[in-house]
Design a protein around this motif. Structure first.
Motif, PDB file in Angstrom:
ATOM      1  N   ALA A 163      -9.606   8.349   2.115  1.00  0.00           N
ATOM      2  CA  ALA A 163      -8.883   7.787   0.955  1.00  0.00           C
ATOM      3  C   ALA A 163      -7.392   7.761   1.288  1.00  0.00           C
ATOM      4  O   ALA A 163      -6.664   6.838   0.916  1.00  0.00           O
ATOM      5  N   ASP A 172      -5.232   7.214   4.480  1.00  0.00           N
ATOM      6  CA  ASP A 172      -5.400   6.747   5.859  1.00  0.00           C
ATOM      7  C   ASP A 172      -4.044   6.296   6.385  1.00  0.00           C
ATOM      8  O   ASP A 172      -3.496   5.287   5.923  1.00  0.00           O
ATOM      9  N   ASP A 200       1.780   4.824   9.521  1.00  0.00           N
ATOM     10  CA  ASP A 200       2.774   4.819   8.444  1.00  0.00           C
ATOM     11  C   ASP A 200       2.653   6.172   7.748  1.00  0.00           C
ATOM     12  O   ASP A 200       1.631   6.460   7.129  1.00  0.00           O
ATOM     13  N   ALA A 233       3.179   7.998   2.986  1.00  0.00           N
ATOM     14  CA  ALA A 233       2.480   8.696   1.904  1.00  0.00           C
ATOM     15  C   ALA A 233       2.657  10.213   1.982  1.00  0.00           C
ATOM     16  O   ALA A 233       2.288  10.921   1.045  1.00  0.00           O
ATOM     17  N   LYS A 238       7.799  12.345   2.324  1.00  0.00           N
ATOM     18  CA  LYS A 238       8.683  13.004   1.348  1.00  0.00           C
ATOM     19  C   LYS A 238       8.189  14.415   1.030  1.00  0.00           C
ATOM     20  O   LYS A 238       8.986  15.326   0.820  1.00  0.00           O
ATOM     21  N   SER A 282       1.702  10.112  -7.633  1.00  0.00           N
ATOM     22  CA  SER A 282       1.517   8.749  -7.142  1.00  0.00           C
ATOM     23  C   SER A 282       1.014   7.921  -8.318  1.00  0.00           C
ATOM     24  O   SER A 282       0.054   8.315  -8.978  1.00  0.00           O
ATOM     25  N   HIS A 310       1.242  -0.613  -4.776  1.00  0.00           N
ATOM     26  CA  HIS A 310       1.519  -0.346  -3.354  1.00  0.00           C
ATOM     27  C   HIS A 310       0.595   0.692  -2.731  1.00  0.00           C
ATOM     28  O   HIS A 310       0.749   1.021  -1.562  1.00  0.00           O
ATOM     29  N   ILE A 311      -0.328   1.225  -3.501  1.00  0.00           N
ATOM     30  CA  ILE A 311      -1.269   2.182  -2.908  1.00  0.00           C
ATOM     31  C   ILE A 311      -2.573   1.436  -2.644  1.00  0.00           C
ATOM     32  O   ILE A 311      -3.176   0.852  -3.551  1.00  0.00           O
ATOM     33  N   ILE A 312      -2.955   1.428  -1.377  1.00  0.00           N
ATOM     34  CA  ILE A 312      -4.073   0.589  -0.937  1.00  0.00           C
ATOM     35  C   ILE A 312      -5.333   1.445  -0.791  1.00  0.00           C
ATOM     36  O   ILE A 312      -5.276   2.572  -0.287  1.00  0.00           O
ATOM     37  N   PRO A 349      -8.094   2.087   1.418  1.00  0.00           N
ATOM     38  CA  PRO A 349      -8.371   1.703   2.809  1.00  0.00           C
ATOM     39  C   PRO A 349      -9.796   1.207   3.017  1.00  0.00           C
ATOM     40  O   PRO A 349     -10.080   0.594   4.042  1.00  0.00           O
ATOM     41  N   ASP A 396       1.757  15.606  -1.529  1.00  0.00           N
ATOM     42  CA  ASP A 396       2.035  14.190  -1.319  1.00  0.00           C
ATOM     43  C   ASP A 396       0.792  13.448  -0.814  1.00  0.00           C
ATOM     44  O   ASP A 396       0.394  12.410  -1.355  1.00  0.00           O
ATOM     45  N   THR A 428      -1.593  10.598  -3.221  1.00  0.00           N
ATOM     46  CA  THR A 428      -1.980   9.250  -2.810  1.00  0.00           C
ATOM     47  C   THR A 428      -3.508   9.142  -2.746  1.00  0.00           C
ATOM     48  O   THR A 428      -4.107   8.204  -3.279  1.00  0.00           O
TER      49      THR A 428
HETATM   50  P1  ADP Z   1       5.537   6.831  -2.844  1.00  0.00           P
HETATM   51  O1  ADP Z   1       5.856   6.939  -1.385  1.00  0.00           O
HETATM   52  O2  ADP Z   1       5.911   5.542  -3.463  1.00  0.00           O
HETATM   53  O3  ADP Z   1       5.999   8.022  -3.620  1.00  0.00           O
HETATM   54  P2  ADP Z   1       2.859   7.535  -2.112  1.00  0.00           P
HETATM   55  O4  ADP Z   1       3.184   8.896  -1.644  1.00  0.00           O
HETATM   56  O5  ADP Z   1       1.612   7.407  -2.910  1.00  0.00           O
HETATM   57  O6  ADP Z   1       3.982   6.862  -2.974  1.00  0.00           O
HETATM   58  O7  ADP Z   1       2.743   6.654  -0.801  1.00  0.00           O
HETATM   59  C1  ADP Z   1       2.533   5.284  -0.868  1.00  0.00           C
HETATM   60  C2  ADP Z   1       2.931   4.660   0.443  1.00  0.00           C
HETATM   61  O8  ADP Z   1       2.042   5.060   1.471  1.00  0.00           O
HETATM   62  C3  ADP Z   1       2.830   3.154   0.378  1.00  0.00           C
HETATM   63  O9  ADP Z   1       4.077   2.569   0.115  1.00  0.00           O
HETATM   64  C4  ADP Z   1       2.299   2.771   1.749  1.00  0.00           C
HETATM   65  O10 ADP Z   1       3.367   2.664   2.657  1.00  0.00           O
HETATM   66  C5  ADP Z   1       1.474   3.941   2.138  1.00  0.00           C
HETATM   67  N1  ADP Z   1       0.078   3.854   1.680  1.00  0.00           N
HETATM   68  C6  ADP Z   1      -0.479   3.048   0.737  1.00  0.00           C
HETATM   69  N2  ADP Z   1      -1.790   3.320   0.575  1.00  0.00           N
HETATM   70  C7  ADP Z   1      -2.079   4.337   1.434  1.00  0.00           C
HETATM   71  C8  ADP Z   1      -3.255   5.071   1.733  1.00  0.00           C
HETATM   72  N3  ADP Z   1      -4.395   4.850   1.107  1.00  0.00           N
HETATM   73  N4  ADP Z   1      -3.167   6.030   2.694  1.00  0.00           N
HETATM   74  C9  ADP Z   1      -2.007   6.281   3.327  1.00  0.00           C
HETATM   75  N5  ADP Z   1      -0.858   5.636   3.085  1.00  0.00           N
HETATM   76  C10 ADP Z   1      -0.887   4.677   2.141  1.00  0.00           C
END
Ligand code: ADP
Ligand code: MG
Length: 348
Positions: free
Chosen positions: A118, A120, A173, A176, A179, A243, A259-261, A263, A287, A291
């Motif tokens: 969930a 990724d 990336d 997620a 921070k 999130s 913006h949360i995908i 996967p 964190d 997500t």
């Molecule tokens: P934010 O960074 O806005 O506080 P999140 O911690 O939920 O929010 O992270 C979202 C970011 O992580 C998205 O902008 C994208 O870059 C990336 N992301 C989106 N969906 C996923 C996922 N299912 N798994 C890992 N990274 C993700």
């Protein structure tokens, strides 16, 4: 939109009784509140420490800002100099990582595994296709997403010692979890500087060191998806990470895409939740899980909690219901428009 919500959130944090209130007419040891705001990691950050003197506090905050900038330079997916960028552009050749990215990636991969994908950290090609990396939003064709999904698989990222191998086309990336990791680093820095009371707000991440200087818990606002705040939580020494689909999204033909995908589909998560808030000892765990649990939705999130139980959560449902785990029963209450909404306490 995002920054307006952030400002509202900051305001809510300040207005909550007793939160970070700079007390003392005649400060005692550790009671000089020092605050610094900065823009980093694509968000507004606010750092507050209670130090033994104004000068000490300012110096600690200067170091903290340096720490954030260093981490951003190492972890950013868009800055050409970052180790993550270099790994993503290595054409399949292994690269070596320095300590911080290596440790964070190892933790992140473990979270990807424990959440069944969930979370990724290789979802980046899909995030980019939707335009979330540039703000040039679009709804990709199903066939395009299906093609990109072939490159989304965290088990393809092989980390051995400090060597990372990514097959061509697979991209990392850490957005997620970065921070949350940064919050943990800041807590360690404050602790080693002799601070015992501090709170940081890094976008949707709040992390507290110790209690307030008077010994009472920090009060942290939980944002409402429609603006304002939905609840308040009392914490000591915890990370509180949210999130939400409302944090970054675009609309096309009356449909909102966040913006949360997910996967498993390549489409923005639509799990019936408006937000998932995790309360954990460590920011990186909070964190990653916020997500992941947002992607999972209520039922799977509950099952995950039962299996692990080393954190608590607050789930706000799109249907106006809320659920919390039993550890928060005495420290969380719904507020404002959410007061009086159905709140279920999930027990072991
Ligand atoms: P934010 O960074 O806005 O506080 P999140 O911690 O939920 O929010 O992270 C979202 C970011 O992580 C998205 O902008 C994208 O870059 C990336 N992301 C989106 N969906 C996923 C996922 N299912 N798994 C890992 N990274 C993700
Ligand atoms: Mg997260």
């Amino acid at each position: 939109m995002k920054s307006v919500r952030l400002l509202l959130f900051l305001l809510a944090l300040l207005l909550l009784p007793g939160c970070g209130s700079p007390g003392a007419d005649s400060p005692v040891r550790g009671e000089y509140p020092c605050r610094r705001e900065l823009l980093a990691m694509d968000t507004i950050m606010t750092l507050t420490v209670y130090a033994q003197s104004e000068k000490d506090g300012q110096e600690i905050l200067r170091q903290a800002a340096g720490c954030i900038q260093e981490l951003e330079a190492l972890l950013s997916v868009t800055e050409a100099g970052s180790e993550i960028y270099q790994a993503n552009h290595s054409n399949g050749k292994p690269v070596s990582l320095s300590d911080e990215p290596r440790q964070l990636l190892a933790e992140a991969l473990a979270l990807c595994e424990s959440t069944g994908g969930a979370l990724d950290v290789t979802v980046y090609p899909v995030v980019r296709a939707w335009g979330f990396t540039t703000g040039e939003y679009r709804v990709p064709e199903a066939a395009e997403l299906a093609g990109l999904l072939q490159k989304v698989d965290y088990t393809q990222a092989i980390l051995e010692g400090d060597r990372l191998a990514l097959p061509e086309g697979v991209e990392l990336d850490l957005g997620a979890v970065a921070k949350g990791w940064t919050g943990d680093r800041l807590m360690a820095l404050f602790r080693s500087a002799g601070v015992s009371s501090a709170i940081v707000e890094l976008g949707g991440n709040v992390q507290a060191l110790g209690a307030k200087p008077d010994g009472s818990p920090w009060r942290v606002a939980v944002q409402a998806p429609e603006g304002g705040y939905a609840g308040a939580l009392e914490v000591v020494d915890k990370a509180v990470v949210t999130s939400g689909g409302y944090q970054r999204y675009f609309e096309q033909d009356g449909v909102a895409y966040c913006h949360i995908i997910d996967p498993s589909t390549g489409y923005p998560a639509e799990s019936g939740l408006s937000s998932a808030t995790i309360v954990a000892d460590r920011g990186v765990q909070g964190d990653g899980l916020s997500t992941a649990l947002f992607v999972m939705g209520r039922e799977r999130a509950e099952a995950y909690w039962r299996e692990h139980q080393d954190f608590d959560f607050i789930l706000l449902g799109a249907d106006g219901t809320a659920a919390i785990t039993e550890g928060l029963e005495d420290s969380f209450s719904l507020y404002g428009k959410w007061e009086g909404c159905p709140l279920e306490v999930i027990r072991k």
